[in-house]
Design an enzyme around this catalytic site. Structure first.
Site, PDB file in Angstrom:
ATOM      1  N   GLY A   1       0.821  -1.196   0.000  1.00 43.75           N
ATOM      2  CA  GLY A   1       0.000   0.000   0.000  1.00 43.75           C
ATOM      3  C   GLY A   1       0.860   1.254   0.000  1.00 43.75           C
ATOM      4  O   GLY A   1       2.049   1.231   0.328  1.00 43.75           O
ATOM      5  N   CYS A   2       0.240   2.367  -0.376  1.00 42.78           N
ATOM      6  CA  CYS A   2       1.001   3.612  -0.518  1.00 42.78           C
ATOM      7  C   CYS A   2       1.468   4.154   0.831  1.00 42.78           C
ATOM      8  O   CYS A   2       2.654   4.455   1.009  1.00 42.78           O
ATOM      9  CB  CYS A   2       0.176   4.641  -1.279  1.00 42.78           C
ATOM     10  SG  CYS A   2      -1.513   4.860  -0.663  1.00 42.78           S
ATOM     11  N   TYR A   3       0.548   4.281   1.794  1.00 40.17           N
ATOM     12  CA  TYR A   3       0.983   4.715   3.123  1.00 40.17           C
ATOM     13  C   TYR A   3       2.033   3.758   3.671  1.00 40.17           C
ATOM     14  O   TYR A   3       3.043   4.172   4.256  1.00 40.17           O
ATOM     15  CB  TYR A   3      -0.208   4.739   4.093  1.00 40.17           C
ATOM     16  CG  TYR A   3      -1.173   5.882   3.929  1.00 40.17           C
ATOM     17  CD1 TYR A   3      -0.758   7.202   4.062  1.00 40.17           C
ATOM     18  CD2 TYR A   3      -2.521   5.639   3.680  1.00 40.17           C
ATOM     19  CE1 TYR A   3      -1.659   8.248   3.939  1.00 40.17           C
ATOM     20  CE2 TYR A   3      -3.427   6.682   3.553  1.00 40.17           C
ATOM     21  CZ  TYR A   3      -2.995   7.986   3.683  1.00 40.17           C
ATOM     22  OH  TYR A   3      -3.891   9.020   3.562  1.00 40.17           O
ATOM     23  N   ALA A   4       1.769   2.458   3.503  1.00 39.27           N
ATOM     24  CA  ALA A   4       2.673   1.446   4.051  1.00 39.27           C
ATOM     25  C   ALA A   4       4.073   1.580   3.479  1.00 39.27           C
ATOM     26  O   ALA A   4       5.075   1.459   4.194  1.00 39.27           O
ATOM     27  CB  ALA A   4       2.114   0.049   3.779  1.00 39.27           C
ATOM     28  N   THR A   5       4.176   1.841   2.184  1.00 39.39           N
ATOM     29  CA  THR A   5       5.492   1.985   1.559  1.00 39.39           C
ATOM     30  C   THR A   5       6.295   3.095   2.219  1.00 39.39           C
ATOM     31  O   THR A   5       7.473   2.915   2.566  1.00 39.39           O
ATOM     32  CB  THR A   5       5.330   2.273   0.056  1.00 39.39           C
ATOM     33  OG1 THR A   5       4.717   1.144  -0.588  1.00 39.39           O
ATOM     34  CG2 THR A   5       6.673   2.552  -0.601  1.00 39.39           C
TER      35      THR A   5
END
Length: 345
Positions: free
Chosen positions: A153-157
């Site tokens: 995921g984008c936040y996770a990255t």
């Protein structure tokens, strides 16, 4: 030399559009199939949906049929809404295709977490252990051998890349890592909902899914690999800001000992100096969304507050590129032995 055949399902979304743009300029691949989850009565021309591609492609977008698409590709990108990929992946794997899934369907290893975080049971839990979590800077060897990659995921990255170097040091308290993350509007996907209208988002800002965002468990799962017995606990507040694209994550970690900015910097350089898409900012040169928009870079900076024993991290990415399509192409390059930066610089 024949080129690798690739398909994109979910081609009409923001991430799908970016995948098309990147892969049309990839020298080692050929896009052979485009599909969308909508129920098309008949295939439509890509150029009629995205006029920007009218001079570069005569491809058609068809209804999503995994069995049909698998006949025409070696690798498939699934940029579908959560819950659709899990039922399609077995058909692609059985046909000998390799899969890069941009949804959340294969990011979590524990199938019991899916009802809690995604609101649905996992229909193929037997594939969760095989799926490789696709952050190239941390798991490149596993990605290179994978049949199935779960694109993060984008936040996770942004959060994982910022925090991972510190987890092995024993310098930080891991029981409460606080994440304040702000994202552009494209993170919500291409859909028509009242709160996504221009008149609602313009000159506005709001938090959502506080302590309930589905990227939270994948962050904790990935960082657990680096933290060993000190399993990290993430408290995340995501927020929508009135920009099209980009994520800026501000992360607050409590220090267990006195550290210097030089010692922290050396940890980051040790892990990321050979990583082509991580840029470590000099002290005081804080990341800006305008400087990563349209790129596959993750810009990281930090500050140490010695009096408060606090380490503050900043990570900025383009949510549609390093947070989605760009990272997916980076994973493709690793899986197929292409130079990691191909089509991404």
């Amino acid at each position: 030399m024949s080129r690798l055949r690739v398909a994109i399902a979910g081609a009409t979304g923001y991430a799908g559009e970016e995948l098309i743009r990147l892969l049309l300029h990839h020298p080692f691949v050929e896009i052979t199939s485009l599909a969308a989850s909508a129920k098309w009565e008949k295939p439509i021309a890509l150029a009629s949906f995205f006029p920007r591609f009218s001079a570069t492609s005569n491809l058609l977008i068809e209804a999503f049929d995994p069995t049909r698409i698998a006949r025409f590709c070696d690798v498939v990108f699934l940029a579908l809404p959560h819950g659709l990929a899990m039922n399609a992946v077995p058909a692609f794997l059985s046909a000998g295709c390799r899969v890069i899934d941009l949804s959340g369907d294969f990011r979590l290893k524990d199938p019991t977490q899916y009802p809690q975080w995604y609101g649905l049971p996992h229909t193929h839990p037997e594939l969760l252990q095989e799926a490789v979590y696709g952050i190239p800077e941390l798991f490149s060897k596993e990605i290179a051998k994978a049949r199935l990659v779960a694109n993060p995921g984008c936040y996770a990255t942004s959060v994982i890349l910022a925090c991972a170097p510190l987890l092995k040091t024993g310098w930080i308290e891991t029981d409460c890592i606080i994440v304040d993350a702000k994202s552009g509007l494209t993170g919500a996907g291409r859909k028509s909902e009242s709160h996504l209208m221009f008149s609602e988002i313009n000159e506005n800002l709001w938090p959502y899914k506080v302590n309930g965002h589905p990227h939270t468990p994948e962050i904790e799962q990935a960082l657990r690999i680096f933290g060993g017995t000190n399993a990290p606990s993430i408290s995340m507040v995501p927020q929508v800001v009135p920009v099209n694209r980009g994520i800026l994550s501000s992360i607050y970690l409590r220090l267990q000992k006195q550290v210097t900015e030089e010692s922290v910097g050396s940890i980051y350089h040790e892990l990321y100096d050979q990583a082509p898409f991580v840029r470590l900012r000099t002290f005081g040169n804080w990341p800006k969304l305008s400087e990563i928009s349209g790129t596959n870079f993750c810009d990281i900076a930090f500050a140490v507050d010695e009096k408060k024993r606090l380490l503050i991290l900043f990570a900025a990415i383009d949510n549609l590129l390093k947070g989605a399509a760009g990272q997916a192409v980076q994973n493709l390059n690793l899986m197929c032995g292409f130079p990691e930066t191909t089509a991404l610089l």
